[in-house]
Design a protein around this motif. Structure first.
Motif, PDB file in Angstrom:
ATOM      1  N   GLN A   1       9.462  20.668 -17.684  1.00 34.00           N
ATOM      2  CA  GLN A   1       9.646  21.595 -16.563  1.00 34.00           C
ATOM      3  C   GLN A   1      11.089  22.095 -16.508  1.00 34.00           C
ATOM      4  O   GLN A   1      11.335  23.276 -16.248  1.00 34.00           O
ATOM      5  N   GLY A   2      12.049  21.213 -16.778  1.00 31.20           N
ATOM      6  CA  GLY A   2      13.451  21.621 -16.754  1.00 31.20           C
ATOM      7  C   GLY A   2      13.768  22.687 -17.780  1.00 31.20           C
ATOM      8  O   GLY A   2      14.601  23.564 -17.541  1.00 31.20           O
ATOM      9  N   LEU A   3      13.092  22.650 -18.936  1.00 30.61           N
ATOM     10  CA  LEU A   3      13.332  23.623 -19.997  1.00 30.61           C
ATOM     11  C   LEU A   3      12.457  24.865 -19.858  1.00 30.61           C
ATOM     12  O   LEU A   3      12.388  25.679 -20.779  1.00 30.61           O
ATOM     13  N   GLY A   4      11.784  24.997 -18.716  1.00 33.91           N
ATOM     14  CA  GLY A   4      11.093  26.242 -18.427  1.00 33.91           C
ATOM     15  C   GLY A   4       9.645  26.306 -18.837  1.00 33.91           C
ATOM     16  O   GLY A   4       9.050  27.390 -18.826  1.00 33.91           O
ATOM     17  N   PHE A   5       9.010  25.172 -19.202  1.00 30.23           N
ATOM     18  CA  PHE A   5       7.587  25.174 -19.547  1.00 30.23           C
ATOM     19  C   PHE A   5       6.755  25.012 -18.275  1.00 30.23           C
ATOM     20  O   PHE A   5       6.977  24.079 -17.506  1.00 30.23           O
ATOM     21  N   ASP A   6       5.792  25.914 -18.066  1.00 31.38           N
ATOM     22  CA  ASP A   6       4.818  25.658 -17.012  1.00 31.38           C
ATOM     23  C   ASP A   6       3.665  24.854 -17.605  1.00 31.38           C
ATOM     24  O   ASP A   6       3.460  24.820 -18.823  1.00 31.38           O
ATOM     25  N   GLU A   7       2.904  24.189 -16.743  1.00 26.97           N
ATOM     26  CA  GLU A   7       1.887  23.248 -17.217  1.00 26.97           C
ATOM     27  C   GLU A   7       0.821  23.918 -18.084  1.00 26.97           C
ATOM     28  O   GLU A   7       0.210  23.262 -18.916  1.00 26.97           O
ATOM     29  N   SER A   8       0.620  25.216 -17.916  1.00 29.14           N
ATOM     30  CA  SER A   8      -0.401  25.901 -18.703  1.00 29.14           C
ATOM     31  C   SER A   8      -0.057  25.933 -20.188  1.00 29.14           C
ATOM     32  O   SER A   8      -0.948  26.109 -21.021  1.00 29.14           O
ATOM     33  N   SER A   9       1.216  25.777 -20.537  1.00 29.88           N
ATOM     34  CA  SER A   9       1.615  25.832 -21.948  1.00 29.88           C
ATOM     35  C   SER A   9       1.825  24.453 -22.561  1.00 29.88           C
ATOM     36  O   SER A   9       2.096  24.359 -23.759  1.00 29.88           O
ATOM     37  N   TRP A  10       1.715  23.398 -21.766  1.00 29.03           N
ATOM     38  CA  TRP A  10       1.964  22.057 -22.297  1.00 29.03           C
ATOM     39  C   TRP A  10       0.978  21.676 -23.387  1.00 29.03           C
ATOM     40  O   TRP A  10       1.322  20.922 -24.298  1.00 29.03           O
ATOM     41  N   HIS A  11      -0.260  22.150 -23.276  1.00 33.86           N
ATOM     42  CA  HIS A  11      -1.307  21.687 -24.183  1.00 33.86           C
ATOM     43  C   HIS A  11      -1.812  22.796 -25.103  1.00 33.86           C
ATOM     44  O   HIS A  11      -2.903  22.697 -25.651  1.00 33.86           O
ATOM     45  N   ARG A  12      -0.981  23.831 -25.277  1.00 36.34           N
ATOM     46  CA  ARG A  12      -1.308  24.869 -26.256  1.00 36.34           C
ATOM     47  C   ARG A  12      -0.679  24.503 -27.587  1.00 36.34           C
ATOM     48  O   ARG A  12       0.447  23.991 -27.626  1.00 36.34           O
ATOM     49  N   PRO A  13      -1.350  24.759 -28.726  1.00 36.97           N
ATOM     50  CA  PRO A  13      -0.756  24.417 -30.031  1.00 36.97           C
ATOM     51  C   PRO A  13       0.515  25.214 -30.276  1.00 36.97           C
ATOM     52  O   PRO A  13       0.658  26.354 -29.811  1.00 36.97           O
ATOM     53  N   MET A  14       1.423  24.614 -31.006  1.00 41.15           N
ATOM     54  CA  MET A  14       2.723  25.232 -31.237  1.00 41.15           C
ATOM     55  C   MET A  14       2.595  26.593 -31.914  1.00 41.15           C
ATOM     56  O   MET A  14       3.361  27.513 -31.622  1.00 41.15           O
ATOM     57  N   HIS A  15       1.625  26.731 -32.828  1.00 39.75           N
ATOM     58  CA  HIS A  15       1.508  28.003 -33.544  1.00 39.75           C
ATOM     59  C   HIS A  15       1.036  29.132 -32.629  1.00 39.75           C
ATOM     60  O   HIS A  15       1.110  30.314 -33.001  1.00 39.75           O
ATOM     61  N   ALA A  16       0.556  28.800 -31.426  1.00 36.77           N
ATOM     62  CA  ALA A  16       0.137  29.825 -30.465  1.00 36.77           C
ATOM     63  C   ALA A  16       1.261  30.192 -29.507  1.00 36.77           C
ATOM     64  O   ALA A  16       1.074  31.067 -28.654  1.00 36.77           O
ATOM     65  N   LEU A  17       2.413  29.541 -29.633  1.00 33.04           N
ATOM     66  CA  LEU A  17       3.545  29.805 -28.742  1.00 33.04           C
ATOM     67  C   LEU A  17       4.527  30.761 -29.401  1.00 33.04           C
ATOM     68  O   LEU A  17       4.519  30.946 -30.629  1.00 33.04           O
ATOM     69  N   SER A  18       5.402  31.348 -28.596  1.00 31.03           N
ATOM     70  CA  SER A  18       6.447  32.224 -29.136  1.00 31.03           C
ATOM     71  C   SER A  18       7.493  31.380 -29.867  1.00 31.03           C
ATOM     72  O   SER A  18       7.559  30.154 -29.707  1.00 31.03           O
ATOM     73  N   GLY A  19       8.327  32.064 -30.659  1.00 34.09           N
ATOM     74  CA  GLY A  19       9.377  31.350 -31.377  1.00 34.09           C
ATOM     75  C   GLY A  19      10.321  30.630 -30.438  1.00 34.09           C
ATOM     76  O   GLY A  19      10.730  29.494 -30.699  1.00 34.09           O
ATOM     77  N   GLY A  20      10.666  31.275 -29.315  1.00 32.58           N
ATOM     78  CA  GLY A  20      11.552  30.632 -28.345  1.00 32.58           C
ATOM     79  C   GLY A  20      10.924  29.415 -27.717  1.00 32.58           C
ATOM     80  O   GLY A  20      11.590  28.399 -27.492  1.00 32.58           O
ATOM     81  N   GLN A  21       9.625  29.461 -27.416  1.00 26.77           N
ATOM     82  CA  GLN A  21       8.940  28.300 -26.841  1.00 26.77           C
ATOM     83  C   GLN A  21       8.893  27.144 -27.838  1.00 26.77           C
ATOM     84  O   GLN A  21       9.026  25.980 -27.449  1.00 26.77           O
ATOM     85  N   ARG A  22       8.705  27.453 -29.108  1.00 26.84           N
ATOM     86  CA  ARG A  22       8.686  26.382 -30.123  1.00 26.84           C
ATOM     87  C   ARG A  22      10.044  25.695 -30.203  1.00 26.84           C
ATOM     88  O   ARG A  22      10.124  24.464 -30.326  1.00 26.84           O
ATOM     89  N   VAL A  23      11.119  26.486 -30.154  1.00 25.19           N
ATOM     90  CA  VAL A  23      12.466  25.889 -30.181  1.00 25.19           C
ATOM     91  C   VAL A  23      12.670  25.009 -28.950  1.00 25.19           C
ATOM     92  O   VAL A  23      13.203  23.894 -29.037  1.00 25.19           O
ATOM     93  N   ARG A  24      12.222  25.482 -27.781  1.00 21.76           N
ATOM     94  CA  ARG A  24      12.378  24.692 -26.552  1.00 21.76           C
ATOM     95  C   ARG A  24      11.567  23.402 -26.608  1.00 21.76           C
ATOM     96  O   ARG A  24      12.003  22.361 -26.108  1.00 21.76           O
ATOM     97  N   ALA A  25      10.385  23.459 -27.220  1.00 21.31           N
ATOM     98  CA  ALA A  25       9.574  22.244 -27.351  1.00 21.31           C
ATOM     99  C   ALA A  25      10.280  21.224 -28.239  1.00 21.31           C
ATOM    100  O   ALA A  25      10.277  20.017 -27.946  1.00 21.31           O
TER     101      ALA A  25
END
Length: 644
Positions: free
Chosen positions: A150-174
């Motif tokens: 949550q501190g790094l800006g992830f909402d709960e809807s993206s916690w359980h999405r596969p990494m390849h379905a996320l943006s490049g910035g979200q992957r770096v944050r993960a």
């Protein structure tokens, strides 16, 4: 005590030397900012320290025994099938192993016909494992994962999405979340703030300030470096093109001061040596063939043995001056009843009056309408209601975030001459040289430029216009720190009026005399714009005071968003009364009593678990109670820290 030591480190790609002969050590607990112009080798050095790349033969990297290293690259692979939640869980592999062994023992204890001797052995092992699990924070893992994601800006809807379905910035944050949860002894971060909004950057600052590990970070965010780091290493290129390191103590602001002092001292030493050498050479010329020839030859020998100092070079990527060709009227801008947006209202603007010389920073989260506001003020977009009036003799200069005014097929010279058609070719090339474009660069197409090069070209065009009112949209995007410094100095020296949108808090703190703060509203309501007439650091302090007052259930006394003058500013800051302080003290004492009660409850549950014997059902119930109590204790400590 050193956690990392480097000796004679070099790296080359073919005939190109990135750096050579680097030697340094890092003490345990140091937080180091690695700064320098783009392309000087900062990322390469981090990759070598992380073991991702290898140095040239002869270089050595020594880590203290047992040191764990975590490395965050600027980009993340897109083939990972794990989710951010699973990636974060990977930081606790040892705890998962402990929990799996505890589960196995629980199942074994539940087996019928278990001998007393075997049960006693299993219970003893279970007790040791449970103690280790508790000491390592096993019962708070999920809460810690939620807090970091949550501190790094992830909402709960993206916690359980596969990494390849996320943006490049979200992957770096993960990946950053996994590293923070793993808490390695040495953390190497390459541009960790690139994909974070302002709230997430501030959260990361607080996290790293409290973290006790060792950090080396590359970042262009000067405010972040000021908040987090206690050492700065500057990587620059020497006259031979090879990178070298200079070491400074303190944060970014201290580094800038110390660097200026070093440069002044080096320049003075160079000038003094030049004067000494000139004096000696003059004596030698006058006396080499005369009566004092022996003395002249002696001086010549000594002069030849002197180690000549190099001319100090200013590590500056561009030389920018923003001079206005005329003075505007005293009243620069007025708005009345302004509503802006597209199909529906996006922002409702309070009536604004901007006078000559004021410097306004427009701040707010991404997507809230900051760029739309600028374009409406510039009359590139029509307002839905109200009007915008510019004052007398106003000459506008605009820096667009996406550089829409640059034509992809233009060369750099053509792009410059579109802004100033009466430039000669030699003048255009000289002007481009001031912005670190040289030689064949002048004939590059705009489409071939990097983001930083486009930014420098846009600034070169802006500086030619002689505007007395500048409207800038994210002017430091893609610029490295030397270019950001040059821009900051030029804007500080600019004598006109300034309105700018930026996420660069260092630039905002250095320039802004007032803030226009855009706050999104729930649902489809237009966002609100608040005016704060004061510096950024004053507004930050006000926000912190309001947060403290809110946590103590004391209403904030600064209900009005605008601050008219210094006296009203002080009055607007929440001040706790004697009664409020007494209430807070009572709350603190209540929280401390709760902490003591929960700690006693944990101890009681622990004793009951030791007495449960082979009663598996009771052990499971006690384990769940222990976990719930542990979570409640963590929350109580958080409340205590907030109140104190």
């Amino acid at each position: 005590m050193s956690i990392l030591r480097v000796e004679n480190l070099s790296k080359s790609y073919g005939a190109f030397d990135v750096f050579a002969g680097l030697s340094f050590s890092v003490a345990r607990g140091d937080k180091i900012a690695l700064v320098g112009p783009n392309g000087c080798g900062k990322s390469t050095l981090l990759r070598i320290l992380a073991g991702v790349d290898q140095p040239n033969p002869g270089g050595r990297v020594y880590l203290a025994r047992g040191t764990s290293v975590g490395y965050l690259a600027q980009t993340a692979e897109d083939s990972d099938a794990r989710t951010p939640w699973e990636l974060a869980q990977g930081a606790f592999a040892a705890l998962h192993d402990l929990h799996a062994r505890m589960t196995q023992i629980e199942h074994a204890l539940a087996q019928p016909n278990l001998s007393p001797e075997r049960a006693e052995t299993l219970l003893e092992t279970y007790g040791r494992l449970q103690q280790a699990f508790e000491q390592q924070g096993g019962y708070t893992v999920e809460a810690r994962m939620r807090r970091v994601l949550q501190g790094l800006g992830f909402d709960e809807s993206s916690w359980h999405r596969p990494m390849h379905a996320l943006s490049g910035g979200q992957r770096v944050r993960a990946n950053l979340a996994r590293l923070l949860l793993a808490a390695p002894d040495l953390l190497l971060l390459d541009e960790p703030t690139n994909h974070l909004d302002t709230d997430a950057v501030m959260w990361l600052e607080a996290y790293l300030q409290a973290w006790e590990g060792t950090l080396i970070v590359v970042s262009h965010d000067r405010y972040f470096l000021d908040e987090v780091c206690d050492h700065v290493w500057e990587m620059t290129r020497g006259a031979d093109g090879t990178a070298r390191l200079a070491f400074y103590r303190g944060g970014y602001t201290e580094y800038v001061q110390q660097r200026a002092e070093r440069q002044a001292r080096a320049q003075a030493e160079y000038e003094a040596q030049r004067a000494f050498i000139a004096k000696q050479e003059e004596y030698i010329r006058r006396n080499l063939a005369g009566q004092n020839a022996a003395q002249a030859r002696g001086r010549l020998r000594r002069l030849n043995r002197i180690e000549r100092l190099e001319r100090p070079t200013q590590q500056r990527i561009m030389h920018l001056q923003l001079a206005s060709q005329g003075r505007s009227g005293d009243r620069v801008l007025e708005t009345r009843g302004l509503v802006i947006g597209y199909a529906r209202p996006l922002l409702r603007i309070p009536d604004l009056t901007l006078t000559r010389g004021e410097r306004v920073a427009v701040i707010g989260p991404n997507g809230v309408g900051k760029t739309t506001l600028l374009k409406t003020l510039l009359k590139q977009l029509q307002p839905l209601a109200g009007e915008v009036r510019w004052g007398a003799a106003v000459q506008l200069g605009y820096f667009a975030q996406a550089h829409e005014d640059l034509l992809p097929d233009d060369t750099l010279i053509e792009a410059l001459m579109r802004a100033q058609p009466d430039l000669t070719l030699s003048e255009a090339r000289a002007w481009l040289g001031r912005f670190s474009f040289s030689g064949d660069d002048h004939f590059k197409r705009v489409a071939m430029l990097s983001g930083g090069e486009r930014g420098r070209l846009a600034l070169a065009r802006l500086a030619l216009q002689g505007a007395n009112v500048l409207v800038l949209d994210e002017p430091t995007n893609h610029l490295d720190i030397p270019a950001q410094e040059a821009l900051t100095e030029a804007l500080q020296a600019f004598e006109g009026t300034l309105v700018f949108v930026s996420h660069d808090r260092y630039l905002i703190a250095a320039l802004a005399s007032q803030l226009w703060i855009i706050s999104p509203q729930p649902g489809a309501l237009p966002a609100e714009v608040h005016i704060f007439k004061g510096a950024y650091d004053e507004w930050r302090e006000l926000q912190e005071r309001e947060a403290i007052a809110s946590s103590s259930q004391v209403p904030a006394s600064a209900s009005a968003p605008a601050k008219q003058d210094g006296a009203q500013a002080d009055a607007s800051k929440p001040r706790l009364s004697k009664n409020a302080l007494q209430r807070r003290q009572a709350e603190l004492e209540a929280v401390m009593q709760r902490i003591q009660a929960l700690e006693a409850q944990l101890e009681a549950i622990n004793q009951q678990m030791q007495q449960a014997g082979a009663d598996f059902a009771r052990l499971r119930a006690l384990g769940e109670a222990y976990q719930q109590t542990e979570q409640a204790l963590a929350e109580a400590w958080e409340a205590f820290e907030r109140l104190s």
